[in-house]
Design an enzyme around this catalytic site. Structure first.
Site, PDB file in Angstrom:
ATOM      1  N   ASP A  95      53.307  43.222  49.118  1.00 16.00           N
ATOM      2  CA  ASP A  95      51.973  43.676  48.727  1.00 16.00           C
ATOM      3  C   ASP A  95      51.558  43.332  47.088  1.00 16.00           C
ATOM      4  OD1 ASP A  95      52.056  44.396  51.219  1.00 16.00           O
ATOM      5  OD2 ASP A  95      52.533  45.912  51.077  1.00 16.00           O
ATOM      6  N   ASP A 152      63.636  45.314  51.547  1.00 14.15           N
ATOM      7  CA  ASP A 152      62.524  46.614  52.611  1.00 14.15           C
ATOM      8  C   ASP A 152      62.233  46.224  54.130  1.00 14.15           C
ATOM      9  OD1 ASP A 152      63.671  48.133  50.329  1.00 14.15           O
ATOM     10  OD2 ASP A 152      61.464  47.970  49.252  1.00 14.15           O
ATOM     11  N   GLY A 176      60.071  42.424  43.178  1.00 15.21           N
ATOM     12  CA  GLY A 176      61.811  41.938  42.813  1.00 15.21           C
ATOM     13  C   GLY A 176      61.954  40.873  43.877  1.00 15.21           C
ATOM     14  N   THR A 232      61.444  40.667  50.849  1.00 11.87           N
ATOM     15  CA  THR A 232      61.051  42.085  49.776  1.00 11.87           C
ATOM     16  C   THR A 232      62.562  42.418  50.973  1.00 11.87           C
ATOM     17  OG1 THR A 232      60.438  43.740  49.584  1.00 11.87           O
ATOM     18  CG2 THR A 232      59.439  43.143  51.717  1.00 11.87           C
ATOM     19  N   ARG A 284      56.832  40.963  37.471  1.00 14.41           N
ATOM     20  CA  ARG A 284      56.044  41.393  37.363  1.00 14.41           C
ATOM     21  C   ARG A 284      54.859  41.072  36.632  1.00 14.41           C
ATOM     22  NH1 ARG A 284      58.103  44.357  41.962  1.00 14.41           N
ATOM     23  NH2 ARG A 284      60.089  45.450  41.898  1.00 14.41           N
ATOM     24  N   ARG A 311      61.927  52.279  48.707  1.00  9.35           N
ATOM     25  CA  ARG A 311      61.324  52.644  48.177  1.00  9.35           C
ATOM     26  C   ARG A 311      60.054  53.773  48.899  1.00  9.35           C
ATOM     27  NH1 ARG A 311      59.245  48.977  43.970  1.00  9.35           N
ATOM     28  NH2 ARG A 311      57.292  49.193  45.315  1.00  9.35           N
ATOM     29  N   ASP A 352      59.155  45.678  54.405  1.00  7.39           N
ATOM     30  CA  ASP A 352      57.608  47.047  54.153  1.00  7.39           C
ATOM     31  C   ASP A 352      56.105  46.586  54.390  1.00  7.39           C
ATOM     32  OD1 ASP A 352      58.243  46.023  51.768  1.00  7.39           O
ATOM     33  OD2 ASP A 352      57.722  48.139  51.008  1.00  7.39           O
TER      34      ASP A 352
END
Length: 321
Positions: free
Chosen positions: A104, A129, A12, A127, A73, A173, A131
């Site tokens: 990741d 997020d 993303g 990212t 991706r 997510r 995360d």
């Protein structure tokens, strides 16, 4: 042939990726490397979508959202034969190393390319997020939070005008970092994240009590990873009798001009990645700890579990009513 450093963006998109590409390009050229910009992530590496970048090619991109290299991706990269094909392309281009900006999944690809193809790979956490387990901060995170906050501030006007409760789904997510920080900053009455259990009856009771004390409009922030925004909206409506509407902010949070923090962090990380490759270091992920740039082994980074900030979560719940 002059040695080269490759750079790609994968997964993303995130605001600040362009700042990282710019930093990698200029730091590498200053050290005497050619820089190869690879379009559309690992797909572009497999398909030969590679172009040499100059300092002028990355002028005036630090303020732009998205990524000038595009992103995608690549399912094929999960197979060893395609990793070997990508490694051959790197060697054909005389790459000394490859900088991979992503999450990741992108790092797993980099680890395979390093292990199977013997290509020096450095990952940068890109990212929104936040995360990535090995770093306290990821490229794009600050911009995404500020974008979500701006949208909620605008939505509040409608909620206030109609005496409504607005349930706002933000991105995240697998992580509730955006939701938690935006909930505090927007004065939301409740925050729901994947990391913490929630009680819809307790949320409804809090809204009812606040309503009884003359509060007329409410914001509830939900991270998309909870996968229950529709149900939460319906239950609040049923349990409180207050008109409740759901707003999903979606991919607007990935766009826009990166904030100062994202531009600086991305620049620092991009510069550090080139330093590592120049020293012959491989298979590392660049991150941030205590506001300092660090790097860790990719496999170690992938195995880490990022703890949720439960203290900040308590702050969120204790100062709302």
């Amino acid at each position: 042939m002059q040695k080269a450093i490759g750079v790609l963006t994968s997964g993303g998109d995130a605001p600040g990726m362009n700042a990282a590409v710019r930093a990698v390009t200029r730091a590498a050229i200053r050290k005497g490397y050619r820089v190869i910009g690879i379009q559309r992530g690992y797909n572009g590496l497999l398909n030969g979508e590679c172009e040499e970048l100059s300092c002028r090619d990355v002028s005036d991109i630090i303020q732009r959202g998205g990524t000038i290299l595009y992103t995608a991706r690549c399912k094929e990269f999960m197979q060893e034969e395609y990793v070997k094909k990508a490694a051959e392309k790197c060697k054909e281009l005389n790459m000394e190393g490859l900088v991979v900006i992503g999450g990741d999944g992108s790092f797993r690809g980099a680890a395979d390319l390093s292990r199977i193809g013997n290509i020096r790979c450095i990952g940068l956490p890109g990212t929104i997020d936040n995360d990535i387990q090995c770093t306290e901060y990821t490229i794009g995170y600050d911009t995404a939070m500020n974008t979500a906050l701006e949208m909620i501030d605008k939505l509040r006007d409608t909620s206030q005008s109609h005496d409504r409760c607005s349930v706002v789904e933000v991105m995240g997510r697998r992580a509730g970092w955006i939701a938690l920080n935006v909930a505090i900053a927007s004065g939301a009455i409740a925050c729901v994240t994947p990391e913490m259990p929630y009680d819809i009856n307790a949320i409804a009771d809090k809204i009812i009590k606040a309503h009884e004390s003359q509060k007329e409009h409410f914001i509830v922030v939900v991270a998309e990873g909870v996968e229950a925004s529709d149900e939460i909206t319906k239950k609040i409506n049923e349990l409180t009798g207050i008109e409740t509407r759901l707003t999903v902010l979606g991919h607007v949070q990935r766009g826009g001009m990166p904030t100062l923090r994202d531009r600086v962090a991305a620049s620092q990380m991009g510069y550090h990645a080139v330093e590592l490759i120049d020293r012959g270091v491989t298979n590392r992920v660049v991150g941030m700890k205590d506001n300092k740039i660090i790097d860790v082994d990719i496999q170690e980074a992938l195995s880490m579990k990022k703890p949720f900030d439960e203290e900040l979560y308590r702050v969120c719940n204790e100062i709302t009513f």
